[in-house]
Design an enzyme around this catalytic site. Sequence first.
Site, PDB file in Angstrom:
ATOM      1  N   ALA A  66       0.870  -1.175   0.000  1.00 18.45           N
ATOM      2  CA  ALA A  66       0.000   0.000   0.000  1.00 18.45           C
ATOM      3  C   ALA A  66       0.911   1.230   0.000  1.00 18.45           C
ATOM      4  O   ALA A  66       2.086   1.153   0.382  1.00 18.45           O
ATOM      5  CB  ALA A  66      -0.888  -0.015   1.232  1.00 18.45           C
ATOM      6  N   GLY A 109       0.691  -4.821   0.934  1.00 18.55           N
ATOM      7  CA  GLY A 109      -0.555  -4.817   0.175  1.00 18.55           C
ATOM      8  C   GLY A 109      -0.423  -5.494  -1.183  1.00 18.55           C
ATOM      9  O   GLY A 109      -1.414  -6.001  -1.719  1.00 18.55           O
ATOM     10  N   GLU A 112      -0.921  -8.986  -0.419  1.00 21.89           N
ATOM     11  CA  GLU A 112      -2.336  -9.162  -0.023  1.00 21.89           C
ATOM     12  C   GLU A 112      -3.253  -9.148  -1.244  1.00 21.89           C
ATOM     13  O   GLU A 112      -4.183  -9.950  -1.337  1.00 21.89           O
ATOM     14  CB  GLU A 112      -2.723  -8.073   0.985  1.00 21.89           C
ATOM     15  CG  GLU A 112      -2.044  -8.298   2.327  1.00 21.89           C
ATOM     16  CD  GLU A 112      -2.140  -7.093   3.255  1.00 21.89           C
ATOM     17  OE1 GLU A 112      -1.711  -5.988   2.860  1.00 21.89           O
ATOM     18  OE2 GLU A 112      -2.644  -7.247   4.379  1.00 21.89           O
TER      19      GLU A 112
HETATM   20  N1  CAA Z   1       4.628   3.093  -0.883  1.00 23.59           N
HETATM   21  C1  CAA Z   1       5.040   4.236  -1.479  1.00 23.59           C
HETATM   22  N2  CAA Z   1       6.171   4.308  -2.228  1.00 23.59           N
HETATM   23  C2  CAA Z   1       6.905   3.193  -2.381  1.00 23.59           C
HETATM   24  C3  CAA Z   1       6.538   1.965  -1.779  1.00 23.59           C
HETATM   25  C4  CAA Z   1       5.340   1.943  -1.015  1.00 23.59           C
HETATM   26  N3  CAA Z   1       4.874   0.808  -0.443  1.00 23.59           N
HETATM   27  N4  CAA Z   1       7.478   1.037  -2.096  1.00 23.59           N
HETATM   28  C5  CAA Z   1       8.385   1.664  -2.884  1.00 23.59           C
HETATM   29  N5  CAA Z   1       8.044   2.955  -3.049  1.00 23.59           N
HETATM   30  C6  CAA Z   1       8.764   3.972  -3.813  1.00 23.59           C
HETATM   31  C7  CAA Z   1       9.995   4.453  -3.084  1.00 23.59           C
HETATM   32  O1  CAA Z   1       9.670   5.414  -2.112  1.00 23.59           O
HETATM   33  C8  CAA Z   1      10.831   5.005  -4.218  1.00 23.59           C
HETATM   34  O2  CAA Z   1      10.307   6.260  -4.578  1.00 23.59           O
HETATM   35  P1  CAA Z   1      11.340   7.464  -4.918  1.00 23.59           P
HETATM   36  O3  CAA Z   1      12.069   7.005  -6.140  1.00 23.59           O
HETATM   37  O4  CAA Z   1      10.436   8.629  -5.182  1.00 23.59           O
HETATM   38  O5  CAA Z   1      12.235   7.629  -3.749  1.00 23.59           O
HETATM   39  C9  CAA Z   1      10.492   4.045  -5.387  1.00 23.59           C
HETATM   40  O6  CAA Z   1       9.265   3.401  -5.020  1.00 23.59           O
HETATM   41  C10 CAA Z   1      11.541   2.981  -5.593  1.00 23.59           C
HETATM   42  O7  CAA Z   1      11.750   2.339  -4.341  1.00 23.59           O
HETATM   43  P2  CAA Z   1      13.214   2.113  -3.690  1.00 23.59           P
HETATM   44  O8  CAA Z   1      14.136   3.206  -4.106  1.00 23.59           O
HETATM   45  O9  CAA Z   1      13.022   1.904  -2.229  1.00 23.59           O
HETATM   46  O10 CAA Z   1      13.638   0.763  -4.443  1.00 23.59           O
HETATM   47  P3  CAA Z   1      14.613  -0.369  -3.908  1.00 23.59           P
HETATM   48  O11 CAA Z   1      14.803  -1.284  -5.067  1.00 23.59           O
HETATM   49  O12 CAA Z   1      15.819   0.221  -3.249  1.00 23.59           O
HETATM   50  O13 CAA Z   1      13.790  -1.119  -2.734  1.00 23.59           O
HETATM   51  C11 CAA Z   1      11.827  -2.185  -1.796  1.00 23.59           C
HETATM   52  C12 CAA Z   1      12.635  -1.844  -3.081  1.00 23.59           C
HETATM   53  C13 CAA Z   1      12.609  -3.152  -0.931  1.00 23.59           C
HETATM   54  C14 CAA Z   1      10.537  -2.818  -2.279  1.00 23.59           C
HETATM   55  C15 CAA Z   1      11.534  -0.884  -0.999  1.00 23.59           C
HETATM   56  O14 CAA Z   1      11.001   0.082  -1.893  1.00 23.59           O
HETATM   57  C16 CAA Z   1      10.559  -1.059   0.114  1.00 23.59           C
HETATM   58  O15 CAA Z   1      10.922  -1.557   1.166  1.00 23.59           O
HETATM   59  N6  CAA Z   1       9.280  -0.648  -0.093  1.00 23.59           N
HETATM   60  C17 CAA Z   1       8.271  -0.680   0.943  1.00 23.59           C
HETATM   61  C18 CAA Z   1       7.762  -2.092   1.180  1.00 23.59           C
HETATM   62  C19 CAA Z   1       6.722  -2.076   2.280  1.00 23.59           C
HETATM   63  O16 CAA Z   1       7.002  -1.733   3.408  1.00 23.59           O
HETATM   64  N7  CAA Z   1       5.479  -2.482   1.940  1.00 23.59           N
HETATM   65  C20 CAA Z   1       4.382  -2.469   2.897  1.00 23.59           C
HETATM   66  C21 CAA Z   1       3.628  -1.178   2.804  1.00 23.59           C
HETATM   67  S1  CAA Z   1       2.372  -0.991   4.074  1.00 23.59           S
HETATM   68  C22 CAA Z   1       1.093  -1.956   3.534  1.00 23.59           C
HETATM   69  O17 CAA Z   1       1.127  -2.524   2.477  1.00 23.59           O
HETATM   70  C23 CAA Z   1      -0.093  -2.080   4.477  1.00 23.59           C
HETATM   71  C24 CAA Z   1      -1.096  -3.092   4.102  1.00 23.59           C
HETATM   72  O18 CAA Z   1      -1.233  -4.106   4.698  1.00 23.59           O
HETATM   73  C25 CAA Z   1      -2.020  -2.855   2.969  1.00 23.59           C
END
Ligand code: CAA
Length: 258
Positions: A66, A109, A112
Amino acid sequence: MADEALILTETDGHVGILRLNRPKALNAISPDLIQQVADQLDQWDRDEQIYAMVITGSDKAFAAGADIVDMAPRSTMEMHQRDQFAVWDRVAKVKKPIIAAVSGFALGGGCELMMMCDVVIASETAQFGQPEINLGIIPGAGGTQRFTRAVGKATAMDVILSGRFLSAEEALDYGLVSRVAPADSYLDEAIKLAHTMAKKGPLALQIGKEAVNKAFETTLGEGVQFERRLFYMLFSTEDQKEGMKAFMEKRKPDFKAR
Ligand code: CAA
């Protein structure tokens, strides 16, 4: 210039194909994105020409969760009032089969959403996880329930409480995904499977999906009774008559979704 579309859709015969399209944010699922996904799937669910659907993302990410940027400033009351996950539930209510073609990250998400689909074809590059714990939260779109039902308590606790990712092979071993395919053919394989399903009786496809899903909601005895009623019900369809007649006449059935 107009904003880029959040989803891209096409139809291929009786198959609807939906691609999540926020590549710069690794397909992070914003409220607008999931709304569009749910609306499109509903539309195909009502479309008599569509028998099966495929959801995919990019090679780099099915969806990385998400949208954290959208959620970050919200209060408990705001989260409660806007109940943003209610719209996600609509995906799980789609009657026709949905195949998820997953490459790269399927996290939070994203995982999910994938688990609301019926079959998962994973690229060998795929990575799965529920890393919400790293953000000081827990999964909120069914992750603690569907992940646990898919992989069992031991692995669910391991993954959800540590935030660690599973590889495609691990996900296959644990039963989270149906198949692992090469990185260059996972989507083709998913579309091929959708076409295979689309050649079956469309009503039986929907009823079969409903019956399998019932297994997660009820006792064995009630589930078997539920199955039997649906089984008998299918004998009121033209497709059942055609399917059995075609077998006896040693030809392919011509199902009409009636
Ligand atoms: N929400 C918003 N933006 C996100 C995102 C997310 N879940 N995941 C990645 N992005 C964005 C990053 O902020 C980044 O944006 P910018 O270029 O503007 O900085 C872009 O996507 C690329 O991401 P990274 O630079 O971080 O890419 P990476 O290859 O270094 O890492 C990753 C990849 C490991 C997936 C890392 O992006 C990450 O950890 N993302 C978050 C994963 C996460 O925590 N997901 C759970 C979200 S909460 C949820 O989902 C609740 C629920 O139950 C519904």
